[in-house]
Design a protein around this motif. Structure first.
Motif, PDB file in Angstrom:
ATOM      1  N   ILE A 156      21.926  29.254  44.860  1.00 35.34           N
ATOM      2  CA  ILE A 156      21.362  29.440  43.421  1.00 35.34           C
ATOM      3  C   ILE A 156      21.265  31.227  43.298  1.00 35.34           C
ATOM      4  CG2 ILE A 156      19.009  29.377  42.491  1.00 35.34           C
ATOM      5  CD1 ILE A 156      20.553  26.867  42.145  1.00 35.34           C
ATOM      6  N   VAL A 157      20.650  31.617  44.474  1.00 39.00           N
ATOM      7  CA  VAL A 157      20.709  33.388  44.517  1.00 39.00           C
ATOM      8  C   VAL A 157      21.810  33.872  44.144  1.00 39.00           C
ATOM      9  CG1 VAL A 157      20.152  35.133  45.853  1.00 39.00           C
ATOM     10  CG2 VAL A 157      18.760  33.096  45.957  1.00 39.00           C
ATOM     11  N   ASN A 158      22.930  33.350  44.869  1.00 35.19           N
ATOM     12  CA  ASN A 158      24.213  34.038  44.761  1.00 35.19           C
ATOM     13  C   ASN A 158      24.644  34.111  43.162  1.00 35.19           C
ATOM     14  OD1 ASN A 158      24.556  34.861  47.146  1.00 35.19           O
ATOM     15  ND2 ASN A 158      25.737  33.119  47.750  1.00 35.19           N
ATOM     16  N   LEU A 159      24.465  33.017  42.485  1.00 33.18           N
ATOM     17  CA  LEU A 159      24.659  32.602  41.196  1.00 33.18           C
ATOM     18  C   LEU A 159      24.034  33.392  40.030  1.00 33.18           C
ATOM     19  CD1 LEU A 159      25.288  28.748  40.913  1.00 33.18           C
ATOM     20  CD2 LEU A 159      27.107  30.651  40.979  1.00 33.18           C
ATOM     21  N   GLY A 160      23.087  34.329  40.685  1.00 35.86           N
ATOM     22  CA  GLY A 160      22.302  35.317  39.777  1.00 35.86           C
ATOM     23  C   GLY A 160      22.967  36.516  40.118  1.00 35.86           C
ATOM     24  N   GLY A 161      23.936  36.653  40.663  1.00 31.43           N
ATOM     25  CA  GLY A 161      24.660  37.811  40.931  1.00 31.43           C
ATOM     26  C   GLY A 161      26.322  37.748  40.616  1.00 31.43           C
ATOM     27  N   PRO A 162      27.126  38.630  41.389  1.00 27.92           N
ATOM     28  CA  PRO A 162      28.638  38.425  41.098  1.00 27.92           C
ATOM     29  C   PRO A 162      29.110  37.190  40.907  1.00 27.92           C
ATOM     30  CG  PRO A 162      27.875  40.334  42.555  1.00 27.92           C
ATOM     31  CD  PRO A 162      26.707  39.560  42.557  1.00 27.92           C
ATOM     32  N   SER A 163      28.815  36.054  41.640  1.00 28.56           N
ATOM     33  CA  SER A 163      29.745  34.996  41.920  1.00 28.56           C
ATOM     34  C   SER A 163      29.079  34.233  40.457  1.00 28.56           C
ATOM     35  CB  SER A 163      29.430  34.142  42.764  1.00 28.56           C
ATOM     36  OG  SER A 163      27.978  33.892  43.018  1.00 28.56           O
ATOM     37  N   GLY A 164      28.084  34.672  39.735  1.00 32.56           N
ATOM     38  CA  GLY A 164      27.472  34.003  38.682  1.00 32.56           C
ATOM     39  C   GLY A 164      27.999  34.639  37.121  1.00 32.56           C
ATOM     40  N   TYR A 165      28.540  35.906  37.292  1.00 35.45           N
ATOM     41  CA  TYR A 165      28.753  36.665  36.281  1.00 35.45           C
ATOM     42  C   TYR A 165      29.794  35.831  35.316  1.00 35.45           C
ATOM     43  CZ  TYR A 165      27.161  41.322  38.302  1.00 35.45           C
ATOM     44  OH  TYR A 165      26.543  42.225  38.814  1.00 35.45           O
ATOM     45  N   MET A 166      29.544  35.689  34.135  1.00 34.57           N
ATOM     46  CA  MET A 166      30.254  35.105  33.135  1.00 34.57           C
ATOM     47  C   MET A 166      31.243  35.943  32.255  1.00 34.57           C
ATOM     48  SD  MET A 166      30.297  31.938  33.872  1.00 34.57           S
ATOM     49  CE  MET A 166      29.736  31.921  35.550  1.00 34.57           C
ATOM     50  N   GLN A 167      32.381  35.761  32.031  1.00 36.85           N
ATOM     51  CA  GLN A 167      33.218  36.593  31.053  1.00 36.85           C
ATOM     52  C   GLN A 167      34.151  35.605  30.287  1.00 36.85           C
ATOM     53  OE1 GLN A 167      36.195  38.282  34.097  1.00 36.85           O
ATOM     54  NE2 GLN A 167      37.014  38.876  32.048  1.00 36.85           N
ATOM     55  N   SER A 168      34.548  35.872  29.129  1.00 30.42           N
ATOM     56  CA  SER A 168      35.372  35.062  28.282  1.00 30.42           C
ATOM     57  C   SER A 168      36.548  34.443  28.864  1.00 30.42           C
ATOM     58  CB  SER A 168      35.861  35.821  26.913  1.00 30.42           C
ATOM     59  OG  SER A 168      36.736  35.212  26.263  1.00 30.42           O
ATOM     60  N   PRO A 169      37.121  33.162  28.931  1.00 26.98           N
ATOM     61  CA  PRO A 169      38.189  33.060  29.815  1.00 26.98           C
ATOM     62  C   PRO A 169      39.377  33.491  29.211  1.00 26.98           C
ATOM     63  CG  PRO A 169      36.655  31.227  29.268  1.00 26.98           C
ATOM     64  CD  PRO A 169      36.206  32.281  28.549  1.00 26.98           C
ATOM     65  N   SER A 170      39.512  33.853  27.865  1.00 26.59           N
ATOM     66  CA  SER A 170      40.649  34.697  27.497  1.00 26.59           C
ATOM     67  C   SER A 170      40.811  35.939  27.953  1.00 26.59           C
ATOM     68  CB  SER A 170      40.572  34.582  25.998  1.00 26.59           C
ATOM     69  OG  SER A 170      39.501  35.160  25.500  1.00 26.59           O
ATOM     70  N   SER A 171      39.569  36.631  28.176  1.00 26.39           N
ATOM     71  CA  SER A 171      39.623  38.093  28.605  1.00 26.39           C
ATOM     72  C   SER A 171      39.796  38.177  30.064  1.00 26.39           C
ATOM     73  CB  SER A 171      38.596  38.786  28.520  1.00 26.39           C
ATOM     74  OG  SER A 171      37.212  38.368  29.099  1.00 26.39           O
ATOM     75  N   SER A 172      39.632  36.920  30.824  1.00 21.50           N
ATOM     76  CA  SER A 172      39.763  36.998  32.383  1.00 21.50           C
ATOM     77  C   SER A 172      41.216  36.933  32.802  1.00 21.50           C
ATOM     78  CB  SER A 172      38.863  35.887  32.991  1.00 21.50           C
ATOM     79  OG  SER A 172      39.548  34.658  32.680  1.00 21.50           O
ATOM     80  N   ARG A 173      42.093  36.636  31.633  1.00 24.42           N
ATOM     81  CA  ARG A 173      43.694  36.425  31.909  1.00 24.42           C
ATOM     82  C   ARG A 173      44.086  37.739  32.141  1.00 24.42           C
ATOM     83  NH1 ARG A 173      42.092  32.542  29.244  1.00 24.42           N
ATOM     84  NH2 ARG A 173      42.755  31.073  27.535  1.00 24.42           N
ATOM     85  N   THR A 174      43.500  38.730  31.308  1.00 24.70           N
ATOM     86  CA  THR A 174      44.102  40.115  31.485  1.00 24.70           C
ATOM     87  C   THR A 174      43.032  41.044  32.202  1.00 24.70           C
ATOM     88  OG1 THR A 174      43.395  40.518  29.164  1.00 24.70           O
ATOM     89  CG2 THR A 174      45.737  39.665  29.882  1.00 24.70           C
ATOM     90  N   PRO A 175      42.563  41.131  33.509  1.00 27.23           N
ATOM     91  CA  PRO A 175      41.580  41.691  33.807  1.00 27.23           C
ATOM     92  C   PRO A 175      41.816  43.467  34.149  1.00 27.23           C
ATOM     93  CG  PRO A 175      42.499  40.548  35.714  1.00 27.23           C
ATOM     94  CD  PRO A 175      43.222  40.355  34.321  1.00 27.23           C
ATOM     95  N   THR A 176      41.970  44.023  33.096  1.00 26.53           N
ATOM     96  CA  THR A 176      42.257  45.413  33.027  1.00 26.53           C
ATOM     97  C   THR A 176      41.341  46.570  32.573  1.00 26.53           C
ATOM     98  OG1 THR A 176      43.427  45.296  30.988  1.00 26.53           O
ATOM     99  CG2 THR A 176      44.913  44.826  32.831  1.00 26.53           C
ATOM    100  N   LEU A 177      40.060  45.938  32.562  1.00 25.11           N
ATOM    101  CA  LEU A 177      39.079  46.766  31.994  1.00 25.11           C
ATOM    102  C   LEU A 177      38.585  47.730  32.930  1.00 25.11           C
ATOM    103  CD1 LEU A 177      36.550  44.241  30.536  1.00 25.11           C
ATOM    104  CD2 LEU A 177      38.114  45.472  29.305  1.00 25.11           C
ATOM    105  N   ARG A 178      38.897  48.980  32.840  1.00 28.62           N
ATOM    106  CA  ARG A 178      38.549  49.987  33.699  1.00 28.62           C
ATOM    107  C   ARG A 178      37.609  51.161  33.092  1.00 28.62           C
ATOM    108  NH1 ARG A 178      41.761  49.636  37.777  1.00 28.62           N
ATOM    109  NH2 ARG A 178      43.891  48.811  37.528  1.00 28.62           N
TER     110      ARG A 178
END
Length: 181
Positions: A156-178
């Motif tokens: 539960i605590v972990n899902l309040g951090g990085p493992s729980g970050y949600m992004q649009s599935p279409s943008s996760s196919r190209t994770p090039t945000l820098r």
């Protein structure tokens, strides 16, 4: 002006010059360490995220399933509520139905499933946060079920951090945000 004052002034000028040179070198090399010695986030990809000083880059961009309140307790964010089964090996979430990603795609259980599956398999530095996660099921648009291989009191605590970050599935196919250099 005393001798001590001039030495201090010279020291300060040297320090300033060193910092300016370090900044120029970091910009030229594309370094992920800033002139103050702090490591910067290299890619804005939730599956590659970290805790600590990196949170400042990710939290303004990605909401989490669960919110960590100032007193350390979990609170609702993208998940309105959650509950465990009797033996604490199945965690069910009721998700909000009024959220859209910035690209217009709807946030729903399928999007949450895609994010959790990706985080678990992408080889990121915090992948072990989901080590007990056996499977993720999107029962319907607002119901997400996590099946665990064993009880995991930190989930539960972990899902309040990085493992729980949600992004649009279409943008996760190209994770090039820098972030800007």
């Amino acid at each position: 002006m005393s001798c001590k004052d001039s030495q201090l002034e010279l020291f300060c000028w040297n320090k300033c010059l060193q910092q300016q040179q370090a900044r120029r070198q970091c910009r030229r090399r594309g370094s992920n360490i800033d002139s103050w010695g702090r490591r910067r986030a290299v890619v804005l990809d939730p599956a590659q995220s970290r805790e600590a000083q990196f949170v400042q880059y990710f939290q303004p961009v990605f909401d989490t399933l669960i919110r960590r309140t100032p007193d350390g307790q979990p609170g609702p964010m993208l998940a309105k509520s959650w509950s465990y089964n009797a033996d604490n090996t199945e965690l069910s979430f009721v998700l909000r139905d009024d959220v859209k990603f910035s690209d217009g795609e709807a946030f729903n259980a399928a999007a949450a499933k895609a994010n959790l599956d990706r985080f678990k398999t992408a080889g990121g530095p915090l992948q072990a946060q989901l080590v007990s996660l056996e499977s993720v099921t999107a029962k319907d648009a607002t119901t997400l079920v996590l099946t665990l291989s064993t009880q995991d009191p930190s989930l539960i605590v972990n899902l309040g951090g990085p493992s729980g970050y949600m992004q649009s599935p279409s943008s996760s196919r190209t994770p090039t945000l820098r972030p800007s250099q």
